[in-house]
Design an enzyme around this catalytic site. Structure first.
Site, PDB file in Angstrom:
ATOM      1  N   ASP A  70     -12.698  53.058-129.879  1.00 20.82           N
ATOM      2  CA  ASP A  70     -11.322  52.668-129.554  1.00 20.82           C
ATOM      3  C   ASP A  70     -10.409  52.670-130.766  1.00 20.82           C
ATOM      4  O   ASP A  70      -9.208  52.893-130.634  1.00 20.82           O
ATOM      5  CB  ASP A  70     -11.289  51.311-128.841  1.00 20.82           C
ATOM      6  CG  ASP A  70     -12.110  50.233-129.521  1.00 20.82           C
ATOM      7  OD1 ASP A  70     -12.599  50.452-130.645  1.00 20.82           O
ATOM      8  OD2 ASP A  70     -12.251  49.147-128.917  1.00 20.82           O
ATOM      9  N   ASP A 481     -14.507  40.843-135.631  1.00 21.71           N
ATOM     10  CA  ASP A 481     -15.427  40.856-134.491  1.00 21.71           C
ATOM     11  C   ASP A 481     -16.850  40.433-134.805  1.00 21.71           C
ATOM     12  O   ASP A 481     -17.480  39.767-133.998  1.00 21.71           O
ATOM     13  CB  ASP A 481     -15.460  42.222-133.800  1.00 21.71           C
ATOM     14  CG  ASP A 481     -14.152  42.583-133.141  1.00 21.71           C
ATOM     15  OD1 ASP A 481     -13.315  41.691-132.950  1.00 21.71           O
ATOM     16  OD2 ASP A 481     -13.958  43.763-132.832  1.00 21.71           O
TER      17      ASP A 481
END
Length: 887
Positions: A70, A481
């Site tokens: 992404d 993350d």
């Protein structure tokens, strides 16, 4: 794993018919690129670390596969090494959004061709429109067509697809589904030009959150997949039947039966859901569709699987679980091309206790699961997991049943069975790419083995970096993350991310310069302390205590001797403490949200910056005083650091194009700053080991110097600069952090926003790195050595790197390298040099930035070319009239 991954580049950079334009990528970029020192670039291995929303196998050629991410570019599978090769590292700073890949298509007729639809955000966060990249050498080089709208590789719905598709009968025809109400687009010239299919009846209407005003969650997710029925065409003629998925819960599937001339809603289709995937089995005449009530990739509470008979128009609900029993949507849809009756799908949005994978061998008539409950909460798995190559995938967890560590996955939107090998399956998760090579054990009652198949695919977003001068840690990283890692060996995957506590995202870290065993990190976490300390060089950690009001990590600084810390967290003002943060006191004289750093010599001196003002504390962070320095950037896109070994020596980088922007230096603890006139723009600053004979540490920066964006090095206190990356190695946005290695001259660590931690090593690590220049009529003399390496080869094409070393005793002020091919090879595109080819003879000449080559230094360039029959390496090279040794 943070669910939306709206990362640092967004925050730092916020502020008809289109013919193919010159590419921003390596093959077509400006050639003013490389200085005298050539670098080799690698990743500090983490392996994965982000969401893999798409996997694409070529259906004509065995072992040809691609993966899209992404925010971190696209990759090609290398079967010989079982690794992934990055394909979009040449995306430059000004088009950083093109590292987000919304869709990939591998040409089913001509496997050398591959296409990528790129663009990260559809709102103002992304400064450029989307584009379609096309390659004739499997992603070795690219040409680009800009689009009149944005694409969203990191937008909601990014796991649906594929939105880009090549006609399997007439591969000059491609379709692209657009978001934001822009409709369906078509190219009839192999992706060079595109036009909207104006008679397509539905541009989509589904948005994740209509109340969001940012343009992110309220964007129309648009046209989400295109699928051809290859049985309705013949080679050379456009396929007649095409299915298109639309983000519209009432009207999700459309069809054309006349090669796209007219379109209609498919009758009888299910409603109330979004069609995430549409996969066609032309052998049995079935279109399979995976439905969810949400766009994903992280949300979805209900779902169904349906089968559509293309000959009769009959719809059959083949859901493996009753709708009432789902708490997830379906995706990850695939068909075994060797045995088309075999179908698989995933419960992509099942976060707890795990994802689920479903398999049918009778076209969806009956299903089995990857795991089942025996007696709750106990599970029986049809698989075993081996994460020994990426042991951090357990996240250090020790969950209670029915959860397991490692998990089978989450956000499992992409799952594909190799069309040539029924035993091989790959699937993407929110953290890695898994696979198996004994999948059919599932059907015989045995267990199949799931392992990470992700080496080479690095997808972390980097917020901060630190390289201690001593101790076992070569590198400490602060990541989005997955928190961050302590690397003791850059070539090996660390056993675990930072734990005790785990941060979802680490925003800042620091070590005590005179006592590198003392390390501090701060970050974002769902609950618990936002700060952690280590007394063993980052190997083990313990949580500190938050002051009142803290909501996020912010920035943190450790005193030079580790005796105290200053913290500027989100949600609270700047704080200071002695010891390890058992209690905090508010700092005075400095605004909330300031960036903080420490002097690397004086343990009582700390620095801060906020909105154009520089602040100094000489009492350990208790009080700060605003410096009288003026002319600094007015905004907060600034990074600054104090030089190790010298009190009060501070470098500051940052700014914006509509104001002050550049690199500043202070030698009096920030009382005054001098702007470097030879630096146009700079965004990071870091220090590394001094060059041989130099008295000052080496400087590194991500900057624009001489009109060229790149990674630069100075060994003379910023008087001159050498660009050390090249057009093939740009990695989009590199503005978060940089540091040199205090123990290895020339080594630099570079942050990326989705390509992990990149580090470079100099091929001439002993030289002083003098820069630039170059003559127009080069006549170098003295010895030379050439290394010619074929780095990639495929049917009819190859890529090569050439390194030329000056092994003589005097510098070259310009160079020309000549050689002849022996097997009729032809260069297609060449970067970091100018070239001519006449028959077999090739001449490569320096460009303006890499003409000066010191004695003992080397210079390099690369190219792609064509071959047939044999691809022998040239046996002889000359620099000017001087024959070179061949390494």
């Amino acid at each position: 794993m943070r669910r939306t991954r709206i990362l640092t580049a967004v925050l730092a950079l916020a502020a008809g018919l289109l013919a193919g334009s010159p590419s921003a990528l390596a093959a077509n970029a400006p050639r003013a690129t490389l200085a005298a020192d050539t670098y080799t670039w690698h990743n500090a291995r983490i392996d994965g670390g982000g969401f893999v929303p798409g996997i694409v196998f070529n259906r004509k050629e065995k072992n040809l596969a691609y993966a899209r991410t992404d925010i971190g570019g696209a990759y090609r599978w290398q079967e010989s090494t079982k690794t992934w090769t990055p394909l979009l590292d040449s995306v430059g700073w000004d088009e950083w959004g093109h590292t987000g890949v919304v869709s990939l298509a591998s040409d089913p007729v001509a496997p050398d061709k591959v296409y990528a639809a790129v663009g990260t955000y559809t709102n103002s966060w992304d400064p450029t429109n989307g584009a379609v990249l096309r390659s004739g050498d499997r992603g070795g080089s690219w040409e680009k067509t800009d689009l009149p709208f944005k694409l969203g590789g990191n937008m909601p719905g990014r796991g649906m697809g594929e939105r880009l598709a090549v006609d399997p009968n007439k591969d000059s025809v491609l379709y692209l589904g657009a978001p934001s109400g822009k409709g369906l687009w078509r190219s009839t010239d192999s992706g060079v030009t595109w036009s909207q299919v104006t008679n397509f009846p539905n541009v989509g209407n589904y948005v994740q959150d209509p109340t969001d005003t940012s343009g992110y969650a309220n964007d129309n997710q648009g046209i989400v997949w295109v699928t051809f029925d290859e049985s309705t065409g013949t080679a050379g003629s456009a396929t007649k039947t095409i299915y298109v998925g639309v983000a519209d819960q009432a009207n999700a599937v459309y069809r054309s039966t006349d090669a796209g001339a007219t379109w209609s809603r498919v009758a009888g289709q299910p409603t109330g859901y979004l069609a995430h995937k549409g996969v066609l089995d032309a052998v049995n005449g079935y279109l399979y569709i995976a439905y969810s009530d949400k766009g994903g990739p992280y949300d979805g509470g209900k779902g169904q699987l349906w089968r559509y008979a293309t000959a009769t128009g009959a719809w059959t609900n083949i859901s493996p679980v009753a709708e009432a029993d789902t708490y997830y949507g379906f995706s990850g849809l695939t068909v075994d091309r060797q045995h088309p009756g075999t179908v698989m799908a995933t419960a992509y949005s099942s976060w707890w206790p795990d994802t689920q994978i479903f398999r049918s061998t009778d076209s969806g008539g009956t299903w089995t699961k990857a795991w089942d409950y025996t007696s709750y909460p106990n599970r029986a798995n049809r698989y075993t997991m081996d994460v020994s190559s990426s042991p951090w995938l357990t996240f250090g967890a020790n969950p209670s049943p029915p959860e397991q560590a490692p998990k089978l996955g989450w956000m499992t939107e992409s799952l594909e069975i190799d069309p040539f090998n029924s035993n091989r399956m790959m699937y993407g998760t929110g953290a890695t790419l898994y696979g198996t090579e004994n999948l059919t054990n599932w059907d015989s009652g045995g267990q199949f083995t799931v392992k990470p198949m992700v080496q080479g695919l690095e997808e972390t977003a980097v917020n901060d970096l630190a390289a201690p001068p001593s101790g076992g840690a070569q590198l400490l990283s602060a990541l989005g993350d997955i928190g961050g890692f302590r690397h003791t060996d850059l070539t090996k995957v660390p056993s675990m991310m930072f734990t005790s506590p785990n941060f979802t995202t680490t925003t800042s870290l620091d070590f005590a310069e005179a006592n590198p065993n003392t390390v501090v990190r701060v970050g974002n976490v769902d609950s618990g302390a936002h700060i952690a300390f280590s007394t063993d060089n980052g190997a083990n950690w313990f949580a500190g205590t938050d002051p009142s009001g803290v909501s996020g990590g912010g920035t943190v600084a450790a005193a030079a001797d580790g005796s105290r810390f200053v913290w500027s967290p989100a949600g609270a003002g700047v704080q200071y403490t002695t010891g390890f943060g058992s209690s905090w006191a508010a700092s005075s004289g400095i605004p909330a949200g300031a960036i903080v750093e420490s002097d690397r010599v004086d343990a009582k001196t700390f620095y801060g910056f906020k909105s154009g003002r520089f602040y100094v504390s000489s009492d350990g962070g208790a009080t700060f005083t605003a410096s009288a320095a003026t002319g600094l950037p007015s905004g907060d896109s600034v990074r600054f650091k104090a030089l190790p070994g010298t009190k009060g020596d501070v470098w500051l980088a940052g700014g914006a194009s509509d104001g002050a922007y550049g690199l500043w230096h202070s030698t009096d603890s920030g009382a005054g700053f001098t702007k470097l006139a030879n630096v146009d723009q700079a965004d990071t600053i870091g220090f590394g080991k001094a060059a041989t004979g130099a008295s000052y540490q080496t400087l590194y920066t991500s900057a624009k110097i001489g009109g060229v964006r790149g990674i630069f090095r100075s060994t003379d206190k910023g008087a001159t600069w050498t660009r050390i990356n090249d057009d093939a190695h740009q990695w989009g946005w590199t503005g978060a952090a940089i540091t040199g290695d205090p123990r290895v001259f020339g080594r630099v660590y570079v942050s990326t926003n989705g390509r992990g931690v990149v580090y470079g090593d100099s091929s001439a690590a002993g030289d002083g790195g003098s820069g630039g220049g170059g003559g127009t009529d080069p006549t170098p003399t003295g010895a030379c050595t050439v290394t010619y390496k074929i780095t990639n080869q495929w049917a009819g094409g190859f890529q090569a790197d050439v390194q030329v070393m000056n092994t003589g005793s005097t510098a070259w002020n310009g160079w020309v390298l000549g050689w002849s091919f022996t097997d009729g090879q032809q260069i297609g595109q060449l970067w970091n040099a100018d070239y001519t080819q006449s028959g077999a003879a090739v001449t490569a000449k320096n460009v303006s930035w890499n003409g000066m080559v010191a004695a003992g230094s080397s210079v390099g360039f690369g190219f792609t070319g064509s071959w047939s029959g044999v691809n022998s390496k040239p046996g002889a090279f000359k620099v000017g009239d001087q024959s070179c040794a061949v390494a």
